[in-house]
Design an enzyme around this catalytic site. Structure first.
Site: not given
Ligand code: ADP
Length: 445
Positions: A163-164, A201-202, A207, A234, A236, A274, A290
């Site tokens: 969850g970021g 860090y991009l 994503h 972070h 969606k 991901e 999941r």
């Protein structure tokens, strides 16, 4: 096949799983907290069991209560949905000890992928490209050395993250230790585990994630990608398939690599790998073991019912198709409709006084709400998902625009107006956005 499936979840996803069970002719049991007695998944299920008070840890996360509900109703399988117990390896093991099937991968695979350091190590071993970074950090000196090798800016991430949360960017060596301390504290509070690691860090990635299904016996298929670059904090907000940013060649290369890797791992059931994608390169960040919130966009373009496939695989019947049968058709977009103020994103629970969801060709609404329903304040704010499918991306945007115009949710605030503004944005129309685009846009930049 199973004689009865217990759905250990709530809201739209409990309903989604219930629908698959009904179509398969498998009796299903809904569980609910006292706050959800009037929920649609409870109303539509043949059988339901109240498993506790509103707080999730006393109901939807309460393993003894869920187990008792299985015993009472004679359920021989549990579908965990997403969130709650869906990535809890211990839960999968406890069910197995009681001869109840967990509809998902093995506890071992859940555990590996639940630890992001271990997940990256495994992905690398399986030939999946990963983001350059460190494994665990042993000391301040080690952190400085590792960050220097990776090159600033670096991202501090929690091994147990989700969850970021527990993520902090350090732009210079001077702020690195402070970023590590903050990330550790956040991770400790959220996950009870303060292990952190460093990653390059991009600065302008997209994503992009690959949906897979494994049969648990060495064969896995992929169902193409989803582009989930439109994010806030972070999280969606809008997902689409296929990605407007990659072509057939890039898709085939990464998706084939991933499917082969998951076959080699012996992965069972649905999973999502991901990646961040920047300058033509894919970098693995994590795997979710999941079903995902955004799975319907993949269902739209492939015609595959992912929940039915999960159930089949868990029952030992294998995947119902082969890779060569998968044909991607058209374009799909999902908007997450939250009960939130569309400007401040403050939660907006309460009673829905009027509700009119859109319909028509290529329009799917997955939601558990109805007119008169009272959204409880105890859970996340997702109240539904609008999924649009059309032959081309342009037609998909036009269909999305008209569906949003039809959508009425009164009595509470929802994020429908946010999507209505996004659909007319020129960058969105061109598919030209990275993971930072939405926040900059919301800030008026
Ligand atoms: P979580 O499990 O908390 O969701 P993820 O590893 O999936 O964490 O990352 C969530 C989001 O954070 C990504 O979609 C991306 O927006 C951002 N992110 C993660 N890793 C990086 C990175 N190395 N560089 C830039 N952004 C990142």
């Amino acid at each position: 096949m199973f004689s009865k499936i217990l759905i250990a979840n709530r809201g739209e996803i409990a309903l989604r799983v219930l629908r698959a069970c009904k179509e398969l002719g498998i009796p299903a049991v809904a569980v609910h907290s006292t706050a959800d007695a009037e929920a649609m998944h409870v109303r539509l299920a043949e059988e339901s069991v109240c498993i506790g008070p509103p707080a999730a840890r006393e109901s939807y996360l309460n393993i003894p209560q869920i187990l008792a509900a299985c015993e009472i109703t004679g359920a021989d399988a549990v579908h965990p949905g997403y969130g709650f117990l869906s990535e809890n390896a211990r839960f999968a093991e406890i069910l197995a000890a009681h001869k109840i099937t967990f509809i998902g991968p093995t506890a071992e695979h859940i555990r590996i992928m639940g630890d992001k350091i271990e997940a990256k190590r495994t992905a690398k071993r399986l030939g999946i490209p990963v983001v350059p970074g460190s494994e665990g950090i042993t000391s301040d000196a080690h952190a400085q050395k590792a960050a220097g090798e990776i090159g600033f800016p670096v991202l501090v991430k929690a091994a147990a993250g989700g969850g970021g949360r527990g993520m902090k960017v350090a732009y210079t060596p001077e702020v690195l230790l402070e970023a590590i301390a903050t990330a550790r504290a956040e991770a400790k509070a959220a996950f009870g585990d303060d292990t952190v690691y460093l990653e390059k860090y991009l600065d302008k990635p997209r994503h992009i994630e690959i949906q897979v299904l494994g049969d648990g016996k060495g064969y896995a298929v992929h169902l193409g990608e989803r582009d989930c670059s439109l994010q806030r904090r972070h999280q969606k907000v809008w997902e689409e398939a296929p990605s407007p940013a990659i072509d057939e060649k890039a898709r085939k290369k990464i998706a084939t690599t991933v499917a082969k890797a998951m076959g080699d791992l012996g992965y069972s059931g649905a999973g999502t790998i991901e990646f961040l994608y920047q300058d033509g390169e894919f970098y693995f960040i994590e795997m979710n073991t999941r079903l995902q919130v955004e799975h319907p966009v993949t269902e739209a373009i492939t015609g595959v019912d992912l929940v039915k496939e999960q159930i089949r695989v868990a029952a030992g019947l294998g995947i119902s198709f082969r890779q060569e049968d998968v044909k991607l058709k058209g374009h799909a977009i999902e908007c997450r409709i939250n009960a939130e103020d569309p400007r401040t994103f403050a939660p907006s629970p309460g009673r829905i006084t009027y509700y009119h969801p859109p319909g028509g060709l290529g329009v799917r609404v997955d939601s558990g709400v109805y007119q008169g329903y009272k959204i409880p304040p105890y859970y996340d704010s997702l109240i539904g998902k609008l999924i649009i499918h059309a032959p081309t991306r342009q037609e998909c945007l036009a269909r999305l625009r008209r569906a949003l115009d039809e959508f009425v949710v009164d009595g509470i605030s929802s994020t429908v107006p946010l999507f209505r503004s996004l659909v007319d944005n020129v960058d969105i129309a061109h598919g030209d956005y990275d993971i930072h685009w939405l926040e900059k846009h919301l800030a008026g930049e």
